[in-house]
Design a protein around this motif. Structure first.
Motif, mmCIF file in Angstrom:
data_model
loop_
_atom_site.group_PDB
_atom_site.id
_atom_site.type_symbol
_atom_site.label_atom_id
_atom_site.label_comp_id
_atom_site.label_asym_id
_atom_site.label_seq_id
_atom_site.Cartn_x
_atom_site.Cartn_y
_atom_site.Cartn_z
ATOM 1 N N ASN A 1 -25.329 -13.416 45.931
ATOM 2 C CA ASN A 1 -25.062 -14.634 46.700
ATOM 3 C C ASN A 1 -24.191 -14.347 47.924
ATOM 4 O O ASN A 1 -24.439 -14.857 49.011
ATOM 5 N N LYS B 1 -10.196 -17.606 39.715
ATOM 6 C CA LYS B 1 -11.377 -17.314 40.524
ATOM 7 C C LYS B 1 -11.440 -15.796 40.676
ATOM 8 O O LYS B 1 -11.546 -15.258 41.793
ATOM 9 N N ARG C 1 -23.955 -30.049 50.618
ATOM 10 C CA ARG C 1 -24.381 -30.625 49.336
ATOM 11 C C ARG C 1 -24.239 -32.132 49.308
ATOM 12 O O ARG C 1 -23.148 -32.671 49.131
ATOM 13 N N ASP D 1 -13.989 -23.620 39.670
ATOM 14 C CA ASP D 1 -14.999 -24.609 40.062
ATOM 15 C C ASP D 1 -15.636 -25.221 38.812
ATOM 16 O O ASP D 1 -15.782 -26.444 38.688
#
Ligand SMILES: CC(C)[C@H](C(=O)O)[C@@H](O)C(=O)O
Ligand SMILES: CC(C)[C@H](C(=O)O)[C@@H](O)C(=O)O
Lengths: 337, 337
Positions: free
Chosen positions: B86, A175, B100, A208
């Motif tokens: 983001n 990540k 979600r 992810d």
């Protein structure tokens, strides 16, 4: 080592169902004529000050001397003043890589039939540093530590493993778009090692996205290498794809060439002593140990016997939907050897 | 708000395929007669010093004022001296919970047909603190920060959501057996909130085990709440179970009651402008926005139209194995309203 001498290996039967499934491995090894003499070590009943845990100093010395061992499940007793058994083993024996091959088992149906990958997890640092503290009331932090040394070591192992096992691709999972420095260093080390293996394809996959792809198309992956926590998560996810921890072998590679094979499932105290446990993960882990020792022929015979028994489906333990006892299933495997 | 007034909402079409799929949403809203007036904001072409990113100050002000918005994919331009788009949105708007819902789509076959869960991700801290440094050469660390305030806030939201949506169980996902202090604090906060909701079952699941169970039996989960990185991983894993990010809606809950619905897939520059993109995730996110506004009736109609179109299978975009253009698929959805 196929030349007739007897190998000494350490055996940690562990707790709960551990001794029963270790018994299964012993029987299978006997029938296959594996020339191994076990040094059995149980988890102690009190804290050994030299290990700060319920593991005895002697048991660690046994692994250090033999350089090879097999480990069943170990539940860390609850309480203060001692360390987790599993973490102590990793730390004291420098078990830097946890290797888990994950293959769909022919005949045992899950939602996936195309899993054929290996996860290689850095096993000593990262999110498992144990370094945490409260900054002010209501604000706590924990430290993730990544070192060049441990990252290179596990990356080296992953590429070495890929090459030795005819694998084509190594994917580093990370990540680094968020943890630029820590996961960034991990990737940098992987890239350095990758350069020495031009015949192996190297790629980098964000965790992810990796998990999403694993549940959609696990067949796209080959060898995965990653920092500690991602390895913890992804190796269990992968085990789930093929049916769970009762079916997945693992082995830990440690300093000085140690190989400690290990069933990573729990000790299942609820069915302990009832002759119901599934010894498959420990048997398959023992097969990994045999391959490490160069007993490929015996490893193949035992491996095939396990796969055939499961595939035929007549003898399966309850966790796989069958009705067999541990001993009946073990006998079936022995009969297939 | 069903009473006839027009609602002003911010629209970030985003980059790449963003404008095309935003157009689809506008058409669908028109046909359904949704009384929304969009304030459109594009990502700027240079860094705005007030936001330290390519987002303009005005666009953030628009969301703060309207308290409701819809966002397409935004790719952060590469380079130094500015922040991720983001992450800037999350930080500046205090978007503390990413929600979600993840449901198997009738008629769109994956390996799973029983997914019906909601992931609720803490969106502001944890492993995303940005605090990292080199300790000595070859040793780097990053800080995971967990605060009581952010943990309580997301836990409150999760239980509130569960209750408001007739859900029965909230599972807190963690690795508190390793990160005792950080994940421990997160769990402590979840437990505190759980006490106020005796009608909701509360449980705690370790992340590795959670991922294994998700790929074996996703039907065992209902609402999942977790720290930032676990949420990042698990929400994408869950999206994979039902077919990918092109099909999963999300919405971000922020300070002062902000609701910013968001398609979390990428901007797909390779097919941008080609009328090939799948607008489903953005449409479904827009439906979440409508429910947030209390337009349940219109939300239901649009939602059903999308499900029917996908289920009939005649009009599907290429990513779902179909041959439809974005506009043909959009028209089919409109025809079903
Ligand atoms: C029991 C726990 C400390 C351990 C870990 O997190 O490493 C386990 O999940 C594993 O994968 O061996
Ligand atoms: C793009 C990236 C920074 C982001 C994240 O890690 O949060 C993405 O994966 C997401 O889930 O929205």
């Amino acid at each position: 080592t196929e030349a007739g001498e007897t190998i000494r290996a350490t055996l940690f039967p562990g707790d709960g169902i551990g001794p029963e499934i270790a018994e299964s491995v012993k029987q299978v090894f006997n029938v296959a004529g594996v020339p191994i003499e076990w040094e059995e070590h149980y988890v102690g009943t009190e804290v050994d000050p030299r290990t700060e845990s319920f593991l005895t100093w002697e048991s660690l010395e046994s692994v250090r001397r033999n350089k090879v061992g097999l480990k069943g499940p170990m539940a860390t007793p609850i309480g203060k003043g001692h360390r987790s058994l599993n973490l102590t083993l990793r730390k004291e024996l420098g078990l830097y890589a946890n290797v888990r091959p994950c293959n769909s088992l022919p005949g045992y149906k899950t939602r996936y039939d195309d899993v054929n990958l290996v996860t290689i997890r850095e096993n000593t640092e990262g999110e498992y540093s144990g370094l945490e503290h409260q900054v002010v009331r209501g604000v706590v932090e924990s430290l993730k530590i990544i070192t060049r040394q441990a990252s290179l070591r596990v990356a080296e192992y992953a590429f070495h493993y890929a090459k030795a096992n005819g694998r084509e691709r190594v994917s580093a999972i990370h990540k680094a778009n968020i943890m630029r420095k820590t996961d960034g260093l991990f990737l940098k080390c992987c890239r350095e090692v990758a350069e020495k293996y031009p015949e192996i394809t190297y790629e980098e996959v964000i965790i992810d996205n990796c998990c999403m792809t694993l549940v959609k198309n696990p067949g796209t992956f080959d060898v995965l290498v990653m920092p500690n926590l991602y390895g913890d998560i992804i190796s269990d996810l992968c085990a789930g794809l093929i049916g769970g921890l009762g079916l997945t072998p693992s082995c830990n590679i440690g300093e000085g060439g140690i190989c400690l094979a290990e069933a990573v499932h729990g000790s299942a105290p609820d069915i302990s002593g009832m002759n119901l446990a599934n010894p498959t993960a420990l048997m398959l882990s023992a097969v990994m140990m045999l391959r490490h020792l160069g007993f490929d022929d015996k490893a193949d015979r035992i491996h095939n016997a396990i796969l055939q028994t499961i595939s035929e489906g007549k003898y399966r333990t309850a966790d796989l939907g069958g009705k067999s006892s541990t001993s009946d299933y073990t006998k079936a495997v022995c009969d297939h050897i």
